[in-house]
Design an enzyme around this catalytic site. Structure first.
Site: not given
Length: 244
Positions: A18, A37, A150
């Site tokens: 994404m 990243d 999460y």
């Protein structure tokens, strides 16, 4: 004219998935983008693909030092930062009773602490730019229950967004969160999960999963001046799941 002309953006976790979709759309809309990243090979290759308006910086988003480096390199390459997209994150699908303290701390560091560090570090650069927009990628599980770790961190992102919006408003910085449901990324629609995803999609009011571009378009709107009076809010892209 692009919707992000003359804007400098940092997008974390953008070597693939994404984050890469957001970065591609941002460049197409006139932004200069800093991709970050841990995957250096994919990050450098993707930046080269995007052209002169993109650079890659390797980053551990849970590191305060790495955040300082990313913002400094963004300013060196393109100027003060106008947009931050806190996209990087990890998932963990375990029962709470099976999660170790080390695993729990890791997901908190990457999904939650990184967002705090990003917002805090970029604020001074955005002030130099005369203001800016921070887009924090949460999840449907920042609104309703999912896996331990999460869910907790995605709820935290939602709360931090609101607190930061109040703190940063005097500096002309807007802060909003985006809450995607099931998105048709390669990981989700691969052969061994395709049947399960298709079955699940029947439970979604719109009867389908979202395409990556649908999330990127929302992120683009929040990054642009079109959303100039939106701050401290959550923007949901879940096909109606949370409305049930």
């Amino acid at each position: 004219m692009g919707r992000l002309d003359n804007k400098v953006a940092i997008i974390t976790g953008s070597a693939q998935g994404m984050g890469a979709a957001h970065a591609k759309l941002f460049v197409e809309q006139g932004a200069k983008v800093v991709l970050t990243d841990l995957n250096e090979e994919k990050g450098n290759a993707f930046a080269a693909e995007l052209g002169e308006n993109a650079i890659f910086v390797k980053q551990n988003v849970a590191s305060e030092e790495d955040w300082a480096t990313v913002v400094a390199k963004a300013e060196e390459a393109f100027g003060p930062v106008n947009v931050l997209v806190n996209n990087a994150g990890i998932t963990m699908a375990k029962n709470m009773l099976d999660v170790t303290v080390e695993e729990y701390r890791r997901i908190v560091e990457i999904n939650q602490v990184s967002v705090f560090l990003g917002m805090k570090t970029v604020a001074a650069s955005m002030a130099k730019a005369g203001g800016g927009s921070i887009v924090n990628i949460s999840s449907l599980n920042g609104l309703v229950a999912g896996a331990i770790g999460y869910t907790d961190t995605k709820f935290a992102v939602r709360g931090m967004t609101k607190a930061a919006a109040i703190n940063l408003a005097p500096m002309g910085i807007r802060v909003n969160s985006v809450h995607p449901g099931v998105i048709a990324t390669p990981m989700v629609v691969q052969e061994d999960t395709k049947a399960a995803v298709e079955a699940f999609s029947k439970m979604i009011p719109l009867k389908r999963v979202a395409q990556p571009e649908e999330v990127s378009n929302m992120v683009l709107f929040l990054a642009s001046d079109e959303s100039s009076y939106s701050t401290g809010s959550e923007f949901i892209i879940d096909g109606g799941m949370s409305a049930q």
